[in-house]
Design a protein around this motif. Sequence first.
Motif, short mmCIF file in Angstrom:
data_model
loop_
_atom_site.label_atom_id
_atom_site.label_comp_id
_atom_site.label_asym_id
_atom_site.label_seq_id
_atom_site.Cartn_x
_atom_site.Cartn_y
_atom_site.Cartn_z
N ARG A 1 31.27 -9.28 8.63
CA ARG A 1 32.26 -9.10 9.75
C ARG A 1 32.14 -10.49 10.55
O ARG A 1 33.29 -10.61 11.43
CB ARG A 1 31.52 -8.20 10.64
N SER A 2 31.48 -11.53 10.17
CA SER A 2 31.54 -12.54 11.22
C SER A 2 31.32 -13.98 10.38
O SER A 2 30.86 -14.96 11.08
CB SER A 2 30.42 -12.45 12.24
N ALA A 3 31.50 -14.01 9.08
CA ALA A 3 31.31 -15.34 8.53
C ALA A 3 32.57 -15.68 7.45
O ALA A 3 33.02 -14.77 7.08
CB ALA A 3 29.88 -15.53 7.98
N LEU A 4 32.39 -16.63 6.89
CA LEU A 4 33.53 -17.38 5.72
C LEU A 4 32.76 -18.25 4.95
O LEU A 4 31.89 -18.97 5.43
CB LEU A 4 34.45 -18.00 6.51
N LEU A 5 33.13 -18.02 3.54
CA LEU A 5 32.59 -18.83 2.82
C LEU A 5 33.64 -19.66 1.98
O LEU A 5 34.69 -19.00 1.76
CB LEU A 5 32.08 -18.13 1.38
N THR A 6 33.55 -21.09 2.14
CA THR A 6 34.72 -21.85 1.64
C THR A 6 34.23 -22.71 0.28
O THR A 6 33.04 -23.25 0.27
CB THR A 6 35.02 -22.80 2.71
N LEU A 7 34.84 -22.76 -0.68
CA LEU A 7 34.38 -23.27 -1.85
C LEU A 7 35.35 -24.46 -2.14
O LEU A 7 36.80 -24.37 -1.99
CB LEU A 7 34.40 -22.61 -3.03
N VAL A 8 34.97 -25.67 -2.51
CA VAL A 8 35.81 -26.85 -2.88
C VAL A 8 35.50 -27.09 -4.15
O VAL A 8 34.40 -27.27 -4.60
CB VAL A 8 35.39 -28.11 -2.08
N THR A 9 36.68 -27.12 -5.09
CA THR A 9 36.65 -27.28 -6.64
C THR A 9 36.97 -28.61 -6.77
O THR A 9 37.76 -29.43 -6.32
CB THR A 9 37.51 -26.32 -7.30
N VAL A 10 36.26 -29.29 -7.79
CA VAL A 10 36.67 -30.65 -8.51
C VAL A 10 38.03 -31.02 -8.83
O VAL A 10 38.53 -31.99 -8.89
CB VAL A 10 35.60 -31.47 -8.94
N LEU B 1 29.33 -22.74 4.51
CA LEU B 1 29.35 -21.04 5.08
C LEU B 1 29.53 -21.36 6.80
O LEU B 1 28.61 -22.10 7.19
CB LEU B 1 27.90 -20.58 4.87
N ALA B 2 30.44 -20.76 7.13
CA ALA B 2 30.73 -20.88 8.67
C ALA B 2 30.88 -19.57 9.38
O ALA B 2 31.35 -18.57 8.67
CB ALA B 2 32.04 -21.98 8.74
N GLY B 3 30.75 -19.65 10.45
CA GLY B 3 31.33 -18.35 11.12
C GLY B 3 32.65 -18.41 11.38
O GLY B 3 33.57 -19.24 11.25
N THR B 4 33.38 -17.25 11.81
CA THR B 4 34.70 -16.90 11.90
C THR B 4 35.21 -17.50 13.08
O THR B 4 36.58 -18.01 13.37
CB THR B 4 35.07 -15.48 12.01
N ASP B 5 34.33 -18.10 13.93
CA ASP B 5 34.49 -19.08 15.09
C ASP B 5 35.04 -20.53 14.86
O ASP B 5 35.02 -21.39 15.61
CB ASP B 5 33.77 -18.63 16.35
N GLY B 6 34.41 -20.60 13.40
CA GLY B 6 34.74 -22.07 13.15
C GLY B 6 33.45 -23.03 13.21
O GLY B 6 33.36 -24.17 13.05
N LEU B 7 32.25 -22.54 13.54
CA LEU B 7 30.90 -23.12 13.68
C LEU B 7 30.21 -23.30 12.52
O LEU B 7 30.02 -22.17 11.61
CB LEU B 7 30.12 -22.63 14.83
N LEU B 8 29.97 -24.38 11.91
CA LEU B 8 29.23 -24.47 10.89
C LEU B 8 27.69 -23.83 10.73
O LEU B 8 27.15 -23.76 11.67
CB LEU B 8 28.85 -26.04 10.33
N ILE B 9 27.51 -23.01 9.49
CA ILE B 9 26.12 -22.46 9.33
C ILE B 9 25.32 -23.08 8.48
O ILE B 9 24.19 -23.59 8.61
CB ILE B 9 26.48 -20.79 8.91
N SER B 10 25.99 -23.38 7.21
CA SER B 10 25.36 -24.19 6.31
C SER B 10 26.31 -24.71 5.14
O SER B 10 27.32 -24.37 5.19
CB SER B 10 24.09 -23.32 5.28
N GLY C 1 23.69 -8.68 14.56
CA GLY C 1 24.31 -9.78 15.30
C GLY C 1 25.20 -10.76 14.68
O GLY C 1 25.63 -11.84 15.36
N GLY C 2 25.30 -10.59 13.38
CA GLY C 2 26.12 -11.56 12.44
C GLY C 2 25.33 -12.88 12.27
O GLY C 2 24.08 -12.71 12.18
N VAL C 3 25.98 -13.91 12.63
CA VAL C 3 25.42 -15.37 12.27
C VAL C 3 25.43 -16.09 13.46
O VAL C 3 25.58 -17.28 13.38
CB VAL C 3 26.07 -16.04 10.93
N GLY C 4 25.65 -15.55 14.64
CA GLY C 4 25.97 -16.19 15.87
C GLY C 4 27.50 -16.65 16.08
O GLY C 4 27.73 -17.44 17.03
N ALA C 5 28.25 -15.94 15.25
CA ALA C 5 29.65 -16.19 15.58
C ALA C 5 30.20 -14.84 15.90
O ALA C 5 29.80 -14.01 16.19
CB ALA C 5 30.34 -16.44 14.01
N THR C 6 31.52 -15.20 16.59
CA THR C 6 32.14 -13.89 16.80
C THR C 6 32.69 -12.94 15.99
O THR C 6 33.18 -13.48 14.75
CB THR C 6 33.47 -14.34 18.12
#
Length: 166
Positions: free
Chosen positions: A88-97, A26-35, A126-131
């Motif tokens: 509005r300000s986060a991204l979820l990325t999934l990696v499959t095996v 889980l990351a912000g749209t600015d590329g900073l890692l959230i979790s 304020g979103g997640v600290g991301a733009t």
Amino acid sequence: MDADTVVGTELRGLRRRRPEIAGTVLAGTDGLLISSDLPSTDATHLAALAAASFGLGHRVADTVQRGEFRESVVCTTAGCVVTYPVGRSALLTLVTVSRAEDLEALHEEARAVARRAGSVLDRRGGGVGATSVPDAHGPLAVRTPMATLPAQLRRSSRPTWRRPPI
């Protein structure tokens, strides 16, 4: 229940229901890692790459005018990496095996998780600290003329990079 708990519960539930998911970021749209539940160096790099992929996909979707951006998919011989917008300000990325046989079912479930998590994060304020996602038709950034930069920031006239010997 706070936003972090709700989002964490959603991601754990998705992992439990979809065993082909090897990791989530889980990351912000600015590329900073959230979790993440990937190794930290991989997660940090993947967060930045996901933001770049999202920005490119968002711009392509806007250019072709075929609706809103839904996800970015990269399939490899060993699996897939899929990025979804979360609010509005986060991204979820999934990696499959492995290459998910039923990728559409994964998309539907992941989109639902992204929608629920996004509404929680957006309500948090304020979103997640991301733009937030930039307006695709907004003005481009104004460049600073080189003459106004301090002398130590200006490039010297001689090149600093040399081609290595072969």
